[in-house]
Design an enzyme around this catalytic site. Structure first.
Site, PDB file in Angstrom:
ATOM      1  N   PHE A 255      44.595  40.565  71.936  1.00 53.66           N
ATOM      2  CA  PHE A 255      44.557  41.211  73.252  1.00 53.66           C
ATOM      3  C   PHE A 255      45.510  40.580  74.256  1.00 53.66           C
ATOM      4  O   PHE A 255      45.882  41.212  75.255  1.00 53.66           O
ATOM      5  CB  PHE A 255      43.124  41.206  73.800  1.00 53.66           C
ATOM      6  CG  PHE A 255      42.700  39.932  74.469  1.00 53.66           C
ATOM      7  CD1 PHE A 255      42.697  39.828  75.858  1.00 53.66           C
ATOM      8  CD2 PHE A 255      42.267  38.839  73.727  1.00 53.66           C
ATOM      9  CE1 PHE A 255      42.290  38.653  76.490  1.00 53.66           C
ATOM     10  CE2 PHE A 255      41.866  37.671  74.347  1.00 53.66           C
ATOM     11  CZ  PHE A 255      41.876  37.580  75.735  1.00 53.66           C
ATOM     12  N   LYS A 256      45.931  39.340  73.997  1.00 48.32           N
ATOM     13  CA  LYS A 256      46.839  38.683  74.939  1.00 48.32           C
ATOM     14  C   LYS A 256      48.151  39.457  75.100  1.00 48.32           C
ATOM     15  O   LYS A 256      48.831  39.342  76.121  1.00 48.32           O
ATOM     16  CB  LYS A 256      47.130  37.251  74.484  1.00 48.32           C
ATOM     17  CG  LYS A 256      45.886  36.395  74.212  1.00 48.32           C
ATOM     18  CD  LYS A 256      45.113  36.090  75.474  1.00 48.32           C
ATOM     19  CE  LYS A 256      43.835  35.324  75.206  1.00 48.32           C
ATOM     20  NZ  LYS A 256      44.014  33.938  74.831  1.00 48.32           N
ATOM     21  N   ASP A 257      48.513  40.261  74.084  1.00 42.28           N
ATOM     22  CA  ASP A 257      49.736  41.061  74.187  1.00 42.28           C
ATOM     23  C   ASP A 257      49.691  42.025  75.367  1.00 42.28           C
ATOM     24  O   ASP A 257      50.736  42.360  75.932  1.00 42.28           O
ATOM     25  CB  ASP A 257      49.942  41.895  72.913  1.00 42.28           C
ATOM     26  CG  ASP A 257      50.358  41.065  71.715  1.00 42.28           C
ATOM     27  OD1 ASP A 257      51.128  40.111  71.904  1.00 42.28           O
ATOM     28  OD2 ASP A 257      49.904  41.357  70.604  1.00 42.28           O
TER      29      ASP A 257
ATOM     30  N   THR B  75      47.095  33.045  73.092  1.00 46.88           N
ATOM     31  CA  THR B  75      47.999  33.085  74.244  1.00 46.88           C
ATOM     32  C   THR B  75      49.381  32.559  73.880  1.00 46.88           C
ATOM     33  O   THR B  75      50.400  33.131  74.275  1.00 46.88           O
ATOM     34  CB  THR B  75      47.427  32.259  75.409  1.00 46.88           C
ATOM     35  OG1 THR B  75      46.298  32.930  75.950  1.00 46.88           O
ATOM     36  CG2 THR B  75      48.453  32.076  76.513  1.00 46.88           C
TER      37      THR B  75
END
Length: 523
Positions: free
Chosen positions: A112-114, A147
């Site tokens: 999800f960090k993308d 991250t």
């Protein structure tokens, strides 16, 4: 619309523009930047339901980033949310047994960090131009697994920037480590830290507070900024996908206009669930925000008792991105919950620094009533991956499984039948050994262990790294065979990728590591 400015949670800065806050990352007094007000959505849910992800991003972000021009912001959005995602719909929804999984793992690093780190480099370089910055920007960040890769992928090759990532050497999955160690880009650097994520995060924060160090870097032609979720440029883009998800549930007829939806988020540093809170404050009809923890359940204990205490054993678990005892973004919620009392917030943070704990009173706890909490241990996480897969064929990664297990417990305990959105934060192929152990019935990967007391102190050999890559390939093939779900291209590429980063250091060596890294160019 009046420009939104930013202020530090600890009171040392006010009247900071969005571009200044994005560029600095952390306030000079050690606090986090918070918008002076949280704006309401300027468009209706009917309008949002017909928008693309990019259009939604503009509507959500423009009031928060009000000193960016329309052209600048739309250019950042277009560069971020393009063909790098492996599905046409950037954040698709999967309905599984009546629960909606918001899949946030279709970017280049399958986590999800993308979603935020695809845009942060562009927000930052646009900010540098606006502020007339001449120095190269050094992105210094700590990662608990995801991250680091997402930040490096975002910043790789971006002119005027360099990025150095510290990660806990023995505290991430092999796929996560390979993603970082094979990262391309002459401006990217990775260092394995002999310690856990909290050691890495604390060390990075110390460097940001070190004024003498800042002067040394300035003399070298650099200035620090952060890609961690403490940067407001990370938090604001995360609000987008919650607004988008609710609008899509409405468009698809899954909910009625104005219907309340609960949100469950696997939580470590508290940024992802805080974004859901901001979405609710903007007017999205979210109900309970369910904070899901693993064996490192410092946030669960906080919401249950009002006492935050990091003085406890640290466990390395099968959900490493949640292996955190100091949840930095919680400071923003504390600030908002005490009526933006910077002195109060600073006092709590000083207690945490000096004693490792603090406690809040009834008024602040009442202000946090939107939040519920729960935790799932290793056995429960394993059982949830297996249960969902056997019942539906849907495959969860360990972090999403923690959230799913916590939601199931919440639903049974409260009998709350509100429709629920679960943030699915990583592809199961990012943790093949763990997921394979769950669905095949072998479970050593799920036994939590204390952080290693005596790290190895040496970088792995090229031969051992190559062997690790071969082992991962076999795991991936077996998981694909059992699940019938194809291995993502981003993971397949790792089997033949060259290891480019070999550095390892101790926490006390972080400053010298940064200086030596940027005092010379990579050969």
């Amino acid at each position: 619309m009046k420009e939104i400015l930013y202020e530090s949670t600890r009171g040392g800065e006010r009247g900071i523009t969005a571009s200044q806050a994005v560029l600095k990352g952390l306030a000079e007094d050690g606090g986090l930047y918070v918008p002076e007000r949280i704006p309401k959505l300027a468009v209706s849910m009917e309008e949002l339901s017909e928008m693309s992800y990019q259009e939604t991003a503009y509507e959500v972000m423009k009031p928060f980033l009000s000193d960016y021009t329309e052209e600048e912001l739309k250019d950042c959005i277009a560069k971020a949310y393009d063909g790098k995602f492996d599905t046409e719909e950037i954040a698709p929804l999967a309905k599984v047994n009546g629960v909606y999984f918001l899949e946030l793992f279709h970017g280049k690093t399958i986590a999800f960090k993308d979603m935020a780190l695809s845009i942060l480099p562009h927000l930052m370089t646009a900010a540098a131009k606006k502020q007339g910055i001449k120095n190269e920007i050094v992105i210094l960040t700590a990662t608990s697994g995801d991250t680091g890769k997402a930040a490096m992928e975002g910043f790789a090759g971006v002119p005027g920037t360099r990025i150095l990532v510290f990660y806990p050497k023995n505290g991430v999955s092999r796929i996560q480590e390979l993603q970082m160690l094979t990262q391309k880009g002459e401006n990217t650097f990775v260092v394995g830290l002999e310690g856990n994520f909290d050691d890495a995060q604390t060390g990075v924060k110390k460097l940001f507070h070190d004024q003498a160090f800042a002067k040394e870097l300035d003399a070298m032609g650099y200035q620090l900024s952060s890609a961690n979720s403490i940067n407001i440029g990370r938090l604001v883009p995360q609000i987008v996908y919650y607004v988008y998800a609710y609008a899509k549930l409405f468009k698809n007829g899954e909910i009625k206009k104005g219907e309340t939806v609960n949100v469950t988020v696997p939580t470590g540093n508290f940024g992802n669930i805080l974004a859901a809170y901001f979405a609710k404050e903007m007017g999205v009809p979210f109900g309970r925000l369910i904070c899901a923890s693993n064996d490192n359940k410092v946030l669960y204990d906080f919401f249950q008792s009002g006492a935050y205490d990091r003085n406890r054993e640290f466990f390395v678990t099968a959900s490493p991105s949640m292996d955190i005892l100091v949840s930095s973004n919680l400071e923003r919620l504390l600030y908002l919950s005490c009526g933006r009392d910077a002195m109060k917030t600073r006092g709590l943070m000083e207690q945490l620094s000096e004693t490792g704990r603090y406690a809040i009173g009834p008024e602040m706890r009442e202000a946090m009533k939107d939040f519920a909490s729960g935790y799932a241990d290793g056995k429960e996480t394993e059982a949830e991956i297996r249960r969902v897969f056997e019942d539906t064929g849907y495959l969860l990664d360990p972090h999403t499984a923690v959230a799913s297990a916590v939601y199931e417990k919440y639903r049974k305990q409260t009998e709350d039948g509100t429709k629920t959105l679960i943030a699915s934060t990583a592809s199961p192929y990012k943790f093949p050994e763990t997921v394979l152990a769950a669905i095949s019935g072998t479970s050593p990967a799920f036994a939590p262990g204390a952080a290693p007391a005596e790290p190895s102190g040496t970088a792995p050999s090229a031969a051992s790294e190559a062997a690790g890559q071969r082992d991962e390939s076999a795991l991936l093939e077996e998981l694909e065979r059992l699940s019938g779900i194809p291995v993502p291209a981003a993971v397949k590429e790792l089997s033949s990728a060259k290891i480019r980063h070999h550095a390892v250091c101790r926490p006390e060596e972080m400053k010298e590591t940064v200086k030596s890294t940027f005092s010379k160019k990579r050969k």
